[in-house]
Structures are given as structure tokens and as C-alpha cells.
Write a protein that holds these residues in place. Structure first.
Motif, short mmCIF file in Angstrom:
data_model
loop_
_atom_site.label_atom_id
_atom_site.label_comp_id
_atom_site.label_asym_id
_atom_site.label_seq_id
_atom_site.Cartn_x
_atom_site.Cartn_y
_atom_site.Cartn_z
N SER A 162 40.17 43.79 37.44
CA SER A 162 41.39 43.01 37.22
C SER A 162 42.54 43.62 38.03
O SER A 162 42.66 44.85 38.13
N LYS A 163 43.40 42.76 38.56
CA LYS A 163 44.51 43.23 39.38
C LYS A 163 45.82 42.60 38.94
O LYS A 163 45.85 41.46 38.46
N ASN A 166 48.51 42.75 43.21
CA ASN A 166 47.72 43.33 44.29
C ASN A 166 47.26 44.76 44.07
O ASN A 166 46.73 45.39 44.99
N ARG A 253 33.73 35.36 38.47
CA ARG A 253 34.79 34.42 38.84
C ARG A 253 34.24 33.00 38.97
O ARG A 253 34.89 32.03 38.57
N SER A 277 48.22 37.74 39.34
CA SER A 277 47.18 38.55 38.70
C SER A 277 45.79 38.00 39.01
O SER A 277 45.62 36.83 39.34
N VAL A 278 44.81 38.87 38.88
CA VAL A 278 43.40 38.51 39.02
C VAL A 278 42.67 39.05 37.80
O VAL A 278 42.78 40.24 37.48
N SER A 279 41.95 38.19 37.09
CA SER A 279 41.19 38.60 35.91
C SER A 279 39.78 39.00 36.30
O SER A 279 39.20 38.46 37.24
N SER A 280 39.23 39.94 35.54
CA SER A 280 37.81 40.28 35.70
C SER A 280 36.91 39.23 35.05
O SER A 280 35.70 39.22 35.30
#
Length: 367
Positions: A162-163, A166, A253, A277-280
Motif C-alpha cells: 500500500s502507498k 507515492n 489489484r 493512495s494505492v491499496s494492497s
């Protein structure tokens, strides 16, 4: 039609067997051996700009993190009520007091808005939990923590990959943790990791997890330490898993995208993820319109051989903690009582997602 679709199973498609057999052939099966450090380095490289030390599970990772920050009796740690109980138990292990907060209705996470009114002169830390892999909105929390001179711990048990803006979650906090239980994004069977940009803190954790043994005098221990080490065999599995981590995350994803596609326009909702954001997507969890809808969906899926599980119950409602909760948490409670965790393992096929989605659609239309 009846199938057998588990909610999760590990992705063991790489060098796991090879590396474990290497441990056995070399006789390095306990907490010494090359794979321990190689696994730690693989996490350091993946996350970036941190030092890391492994441990025996995600719960003790949190315990070690709190110990390293010297949090103890008389201190308060703010923590979401909607989380797995390990987040809260670790606070009790060090003798501190958990202070529960509500969740946001969209992200399902705690936020600066739910936290700010719970800060007191006794508040020593905020524990951010990236629930189901969805990153918290961290910058406002960091600002709040800095203003009040309190520490931030990130429970990233469900958030490997997760991010936030960045950067991997966990990098900017004082100290953070991972879990590598059998149902996590990557697994060591049982295992955990403590990591931080502050290498001195990680050295302290490494000392504590190894019975606080002296590096100069044999069998001399300068602090009350713990046997929280990770084995070489578990680390060998973890290293093999990390070699496939990008493939695993890409698969997860894709699974999330398919669930969103097949379940749209049904009155269901998923966690909202911030644009930066980026989720796992550790687990795909769907919020249903009502308890009755949840029960119909759960019943039909279970009857068809699809394993599902409820969302986490609020820790503040559980016997060890209910007397500490000063009030109810309505938003978190609604999520807890109406959300359902769906199969989310990396090898899940699109045909299985279609099958699951059709049953959910039928269940919704039964009302």
C-alpha cells in the motif's frame, strides 16, 4: 452449483520449497541462518528508506514497536475501535491505555477528525491501522502528532504494497509493523517485521527480540528481553514470497477491479481509496445495505461452498475493553455489522468472482 472457494490461501508458486530444503540440508532451521537477514533486506529494498528487523508474528511486532518507543503505564495510545484485536492487545501488553476512536464512513479508517478530540496530556502515540490495506490519510495525522509532540505507529499488517502519496505506508511514521500470517499478502506461516527510518530504534527492537543478549559477553542480558525471533525456515519462505510480491499485488489489484465491475449498481459499497493512495487490497470487503442483506448474502455464499467472514467486530465491545470505551462509535459499528469479507487470494479466477457476484446479486434481489 456448489464449489469450494476459500476466503484466502497463500500463493506458493516460487522458491519456497527450494529455500526451505536448503535450510534443512544446511541444518540452519532456527533463528540463525542466512535467510533471516536476506528476508529483512528484501523488505528494506521493497519499502525503501527504512531499516527492518523480523520477529515471530505481527502482534509481537506491535509489542516491540511500543517497547522501543518506551510507551508504558500512565500513557495513552489512540487506536481505532474497528481493527483486529492485536492492535489493541499490544497496547495493553506494555501497560498503556488504549483510547478508542471512530472510523470514517468512506475509508473505514480512523482519521485526524476522529482522533483530534481524543488527545490528552497523557497521549503518547497514535496507532494508525490501514484497515484491509486501505491507507489512512496520513499527512493530517502527522500534523496533529507534531503539534502535540506525540509519536505515530503504523500497523501495516494488512498493507504490504500500500502507498500514500507515492511512498510505501509506514515510512514516515516513527515506527511501523507488518504481519506475515498465512492469510496475509505474503506469508512466512507466522511472522512479522518492525521497520523504521530510524535505524537506532530498529537496533533497539532487534536487541529486545533476542532476549536482550549482550553482543560482547556470552549469556549476558542487560534488559528484560523477549524470545520474539523469526526462524530461518520461515524467513526462507518469506524471501521466496518477496520474489513474487509484485505478481501477487498485481493479481490482487485485478481481483478488486473485477469485484467492483461485477457488483456495481447493487447498492453495495467498497472502501473509498484516496486519489493519491494505492491499496494492497488485502481483502475485498463489501458493505451491504443492512444486516438482513448481509445475512442473506452470507447464507447463500456459504451454502454454495464460498467461504466468507464478517468484518472485524469493534474491539471496544469486547469483554477486556468495553469498560474503557467512553461512548459508542456509530460509523465504525455500522461498517462492522454490515460488511462482509469476500475471497481475495491471488489465485482466484475471474470465473469464481463471477460465480460469487451472481450469488450476491441474487441475494440482494431476494429482498
Amino acid at each position: 452449483m456448489t464449489k469450494s472457494i476459500p476466503i484466502y490461501q497463500p500463493f506458493l508458486k516460487g522458491n519456497e520449497r527450494k529455500y526451505v530444503l536448503d535450510c534443512m540440508d544446511s541444518n540452519w532451521i532456527s533463528s540463525k541462518g542466512k535467510y533471516v537477514r536476506e528476508f529483512e533486506e528484501s523488505i528494506e529494498d521493497f519499502v525503501g528508506n527504512i531499516s527492518a528487523t523480523s520477529c515471530s508474528n505481527g502482534t509481537v511486532a506491535l509489542h516491540l514497536a511500543l517497547l522501543a518507543l518506551e510507551i508504558g503505564p500512565g500513557d495513552e495510545v489512540i487506536v481505532p475501535s474497528f481493527t483486529y484485536i492485536a492492535s489493541v492487545n499490544a497496547i495493553k501488553y506494555v501497560g498503556a491505555t488504549p483510547v478508542f476512536v471512530d472510523s470514517e464512513s468512506d475509508s473505514w479508517n480512523a482519521s485526524s477528525n476522529t482522533i483530534k478530540n481524543k488527545i490528552t496530556p497523557s497521549t503518547k502515540a497514535i496507532m494508525c491501522v490501514h484497515i484491509y490495506g486501505n491507507p489512512c490519510d496520513l499527512d493530517p495525522i502527522f500534523k496533529l502528532a507534531k503539534k502535540n509532540n506525540i509519536k505515530v505507529i503504523e500497523d501495516c499488517a494488512e498493507a504490504l504494497g500500500s502507498k500514500y502519496k507515492n511512498e510505501h505506508v509506514g515510512v514516515k511514521s516513527d515506527i511501523s509493523t507488518f504481519s506475515f500470517f498465512g492469510n496475509k499478502t505474503i506469508t512466512t506461516g507466522e511472522g512479522g517485521m518492525v521497520f523504521s527510518k530510524n535505524s537506532d530504534l530498529i537496533e533497539k527492537v532487534a536487541h529486545l527480540k533476542n532476549q536482550s543478549v549482550s553482543q560482547e559477553i556470552a549469556y549476558w542480558h542487560d534488559l528484560v528481553g523477549y524470545n520474539y525471533r523469526l526462524t530461518n525456515i520461515a524467513s526462507a519462505i518469506g524471501l521466496a514470497q518477496m520474489e513474487k510480491v509484485e505478481e501477487i499485488l498485481e493479481s490482487k489489484r485485478n481481483i478488486a477491479s473485477l469485484y467492483n465491475f461485477y457488483l456495481e449498481n447493487l447498492g453495495l459499497s467498497f472502501q473509498e481509496i484516496l486519489s493519491e493512495s494505492v491499496s494492497s487490497y488485502w481483502l475485498n470487503v463489501v458493505k451491504t445495505p443492512s444486516k438482513s442483506a448481509l445475512n442473506r448474502i452470507k447464507g447463500n455464499l456459504t451454502q454454495a461452498g464460498v467461504e466468507v467472514r464478517p468484518a472485524f467486530p469493534l474491539v471496544s465491545k469486547m469483554p477486556p475493553y468495553r469498560e474503557m470505551a467512553s461512548h459508542e462509535f456509530p460509523l465504525a459499528n455500522e461498517i462492522s455489522e454490515t460488511a462482509l469479507c469476500l475471497p481475495s487470494y491471488p489465485g482466484l479466477r475471474e470465473s469464481d468472482i463471477q460465480f460469487i457476484s451472481e450469488l450476491i446479486t441474487i441475494s440482494i434481489n431476494e429482498e
